[in-house]
Motif scaffolding. Structure first.
Motif, mmCIF file in Angstrom:
data_model
loop_
_atom_site.group_PDB
_atom_site.id
_atom_site.type_symbol
_atom_site.label_atom_id
_atom_site.label_comp_id
_atom_site.label_asym_id
_atom_site.label_seq_id
_atom_site.Cartn_x
_atom_site.Cartn_y
_atom_site.Cartn_z
ATOM 1 N N ILE A 83 0.731 -1.045 -0.231
ATOM 2 C CA ILE A 83 0.037 0.011 -0.115
ATOM 3 C C ILE A 83 0.738 1.218 0.067
ATOM 4 C CG2 ILE A 83 -1.613 1.253 1.575
ATOM 5 C CD1 ILE A 83 -2.988 -1.422 2.296
ATOM 6 N N THR A 84 1.904 1.048 0.963
ATOM 7 C CA THR A 84 2.752 2.483 0.942
ATOM 8 C C THR A 84 3.468 2.616 -0.301
ATOM 9 O OG1 THR A 84 3.037 1.997 3.401
ATOM 10 C CG2 THR A 84 4.625 3.367 2.111
ATOM 11 N N ASN A 85 4.068 1.527 -1.052
ATOM 12 C CA ASN A 85 4.840 1.521 -2.310
ATOM 13 C C ASN A 85 3.671 2.211 -3.389
ATOM 14 O OD1 ASN A 85 7.060 0.797 -1.085
ATOM 15 N ND2 ASN A 85 6.676 -1.404 -1.910
ATOM 16 N N ALA A 86 2.563 1.670 -3.348
ATOM 17 C CA ALA A 86 1.535 2.263 -4.544
ATOM 18 C C ALA A 86 1.250 3.893 -4.190
ATOM 19 C CB ALA A 86 0.187 1.294 -4.292
ATOM 20 N N ALA A 87 0.986 3.868 -2.834
ATOM 21 C CA ALA A 87 0.806 5.269 -2.746
ATOM 22 C C ALA A 87 1.901 6.353 -3.057
ATOM 23 C CB ALA A 87 0.410 5.507 -1.115
ATOM 24 N N TYR A 88 3.044 5.875 -2.844
ATOM 25 C CA TYR A 88 4.018 6.748 -3.180
ATOM 26 C C TYR A 88 4.241 6.760 -4.432
ATOM 27 C CZ TYR A 88 9.097 7.947 -3.720
ATOM 28 O OH TYR A 88 10.349 8.580 -4.226
ATOM 29 N N ALA A 89 4.043 5.924 -5.348
ATOM 30 C CA ALA A 89 4.204 5.756 -6.872
ATOM 31 C C ALA A 89 3.197 7.023 -7.145
ATOM 32 C CB ALA A 89 3.727 4.490 -7.276
ATOM 33 N N ILE A 90 1.990 7.217 -6.575
ATOM 34 C CA ILE A 90 0.961 8.062 -7.248
ATOM 35 C C ILE A 90 1.414 9.319 -6.548
ATOM 36 C CG2 ILE A 90 -1.189 9.050 -6.516
ATOM 37 C CD1 ILE A 90 -2.136 6.081 -6.333
ATOM 38 N N ASP A 92 4.643 10.504 -5.933
ATOM 39 C CA ASP A 92 5.835 10.902 -6.684
ATOM 40 C C ASP A 92 5.352 11.304 -8.165
ATOM 41 O OD1 ASP A 92 8.433 11.444 -7.174
ATOM 42 O OD2 ASP A 92 8.882 9.407 -7.580
ATOM 43 N N ASN A 93 4.955 12.546 -8.335
ATOM 44 C CA ASN A 93 4.486 12.944 -9.657
ATOM 45 C C ASN A 93 5.345 12.364 -11.008
ATOM 46 O OD1 ASN A 93 2.815 14.457 -7.967
ATOM 47 N ND2 ASN A 93 3.844 16.146 -8.311
ATOM 48 N N SER A 94 6.545 12.230 -10.774
ATOM 49 C CA SER A 94 7.158 11.813 -11.962
ATOM 50 C C SER A 94 6.809 10.202 -12.226
ATOM 51 C CB SER A 94 8.668 11.914 -11.655
ATOM 52 O OG SER A 94 9.215 11.344 -10.670
ATOM 53 N N SER A 95 6.455 9.346 -11.471
ATOM 54 C CA SER A 95 6.503 7.983 -11.679
ATOM 55 C C SER A 95 5.206 7.365 -12.291
ATOM 56 C CB SER A 95 6.864 7.246 -10.372
ATOM 57 O OG SER A 95 5.895 7.399 -9.323
ATOM 58 N N VAL A 96 4.270 8.055 -12.191
ATOM 59 C CA VAL A 96 2.936 7.765 -12.906
ATOM 60 C C VAL A 96 2.385 8.561 -14.011
ATOM 61 C CG1 VAL A 96 0.384 7.475 -12.274
ATOM 62 C CG2 VAL A 96 2.274 7.035 -10.400
#
Length: 101
Positions: A83-90, A92-96
């Protein structure tokens, strides 16, 4: 910024009040940094899930090690870490890619 700081600032809108505590303007309270550990605590990770649902994201999981918000899926050794990794991916503007949001 580390992963938790990015989530706290960009998803929850918290501000770092001091080096050891966040300030949650929405609920008018201080949150010690040591008391928000979503990678290690499923209850804390579920706060992220609820906040992202409020923001319009759809949450899916395999219940063990994968979490998805819309089309952003991540894995982890535990569900809390996923969950934390998916939220971070969202957050962190550059990764999604824009079209996934």
């Amino acid at each position: 910024m580390d992963k938790i700081e990015v989530i706290a600032r960009r998803i929850f809108g918290w501000k770092l009040n001091r080096w050891d505590r966040w300030y949650d303007y929405e609920n008018n309270k201080f949150i010690p940094v040591s008391e928000f550990q979503p990678e290690h605590n499923l209850d804390h990770a579920n706060l992220i899930v609820e906040k992202l649902k409020e923001l319009g994201f759809t949450y899916k999981t395999n219940g063990v090690s994968e979490a998805c918000f819309n089309y952003v899926c991540e894995t982890g050794e535990t569900l809390a870490e996923a969950i934390t990794n998916a939220a971070y991916a969202i957050a962190d503007n550059s990764s999604v890619p824009e079209e996934w949001l």
